[in-house]
Design a protein around this motif. Structure first.
Motif, PDB file in Angstrom:
ATOM      1  N   SER A   1      47.499  21.755  57.173  1.00 18.32           N
ATOM      2  CA  SER A   1      47.464  20.618  56.749  1.00 18.32           C
ATOM      3  C   SER A   1      46.997  20.624  55.500  1.00 18.32           C
ATOM      4  O   SER A   1      47.999  19.407  54.304  1.00 18.32           O
TER       5      SER A   1
ATOM      6  N   GLY B   1      48.538  15.923  64.727  1.00 15.53           N
ATOM      7  CA  GLY B   1      48.853  15.787  66.221  1.00 15.53           C
ATOM      8  C   GLY B   1      50.166  16.856  66.672  1.00 15.53           C
ATOM      9  O   GLY B   1      50.218  17.009  67.693  1.00 15.53           O
ATOM     10  N   GLY B   2      51.450  17.431  66.259  1.00 16.80           N
ATOM     11  CA  GLY B   2      52.077  18.141  65.564  1.00 16.80           C
ATOM     12  C   GLY B   2      51.329  19.692  65.560  1.00 16.80           C
ATOM     13  O   GLY B   2      51.951  20.167  66.530  1.00 16.80           O
TER      14      GLY B   2
ATOM     15  N   GLU C   1      47.886   8.006  58.146  1.00 18.03           N
ATOM     16  CA  GLU C   1      48.313   7.875  59.327  1.00 18.03           C
ATOM     17  C   GLU C   1      49.809   8.597  59.515  1.00 18.03           C
ATOM     18  O   GLU C   1      49.422   9.307  60.420  1.00 18.03           O
ATOM     19  N   GLU C   2      49.598   9.138  58.125  1.00 16.31           N
ATOM     20  CA  GLU C   2      50.825  10.728  58.688  1.00 16.31           C
ATOM     21  C   GLU C   2      50.780  11.729  58.255  1.00 16.31           C
ATOM     22  O   GLU C   2      51.016  12.566  59.439  1.00 16.31           O
TER      23      GLU C   2
ATOM     24  N   HIS D   1      47.681  12.361  60.495  1.00 17.27           N
ATOM     25  CA  HIS D   1      47.056  12.436  61.826  1.00 17.27           C
ATOM     26  C   HIS D   1      48.449  12.646  63.136  1.00 17.27           C
ATOM     27  O   HIS D   1      47.977  12.944  63.486  1.00 17.27           O
ATOM     28  N   ARG D   2      49.626  12.147  62.735  1.00 19.08           N
ATOM     29  CA  ARG D   2      50.512  12.746  62.846  1.00 19.08           C
ATOM     30  C   ARG D   2      51.100  13.545  63.002  1.00 19.08           C
ATOM     31  O   ARG D   2      51.295  14.865  63.747  1.00 19.08           O
ATOM     32  N   TYR D   3      50.821  14.354  61.679  1.00 13.84           N
ATOM     33  CA  TYR D   3      50.865  16.069  61.087  1.00 13.84           C
ATOM     34  C   TYR D   3      49.778  17.037  62.296  1.00 13.84           C
ATOM     35  O   TYR D   3      50.328  18.024  62.803  1.00 13.84           O
TER      36      TYR D   3
ATOM     37  N   SER E   1      41.787  16.630  71.638  1.00 18.24           N
ATOM     38  CA  SER E   1      42.668  17.073  72.336  1.00 18.24           C
ATOM     39  C   SER E   1      42.405  17.680  73.670  1.00 18.24           C
ATOM     40  O   SER E   1      40.385  18.083  73.959  1.00 18.24           O
TER      41      SER E   1
ATOM     42  N   THR F   1      50.277  19.793  69.038  1.00 24.18           N
ATOM     43  CA  THR F   1      51.607  20.481  70.239  1.00 24.18           C
ATOM     44  C   THR F   1      52.285  21.913  69.893  1.00 24.18           C
ATOM     45  O   THR F   1      52.038  22.317  70.697  1.00 24.18           O
TER      46      THR F   1
END
Length: 151
Positions: A80, A37-38, A30-31, A33-35, A61, A41
């Motif tokens: 990543s 996403g960052g 989960e971390e 996946h957030r990374y 995206s 961004t």
């Protein structure tokens, strides 16, 4: 037209090298996946949802007007991988597969793609990553050679 406008939506998939189950720890996954996403961004590529299971990720995206798909995936994997290797000594050998799948989707498919990605854990109780990717390639009429897609 004085402005350049775009809404290019893509569903991107890539696996860990040899589909090794590096991402079995759910909190790390989960971390990650957030990374991811960052990273999207930072590339001005709007992340809609990032998900996946122990051996691969799915990203829905929007590409920015100036970001090429291959450059986006290259940066996602590079950044990543470096980040994951700092998370634990067990991750020192982490690597993504060299290839990837990227599929265009229409605006009307956003919710179904989002649900599909959100349901990955349930989905993969019934189907392997390899069969999932084969189905997606066939649905998008992409010819492939089995000898070269599984590294």
């Amino acid at each position: 037209m004085p402005q350049s406008l775009a809404n290019i939506l893509v569903h991107t998939i890539f696996s860990t090298k040899d589909r090794h189950l590096f991402l079995h720890d759910k909190s790390l996954r989960e971390e990650l996946h957030r990374y991811l996403g960052g990273i999207l961004t930072n590339l001005d590529c709007l992340p809609i949802i990032v998900g996946g299971v122990e051996d691969h990720v799915h990203l829905l995206s929007a590409l920015s007007r100036v970001c090429e798909p291959a450059a986006m995936v290259k940066e996602l994997k590079r950044s990543s991988s470096l980040w994951l290797k700092t998370k634990s000594p067990k991750m020192q050998d982490f690597a993504w597969q060299s290839g990837y799948g990227i599929f265009s989707i229409s605006f009307s498919q956003i919710e179904s793609a989002r649900s599909y990605i959100a349901g990955q854990e349930e989905h993969h109780r019934k189907i392997s990553f390899q069969d999932e990717l084969r189905q997606m390639l066939q649905q998008h009429a992409i010819k492939f050679d089995e000898r070269y897609i599984w590294d």
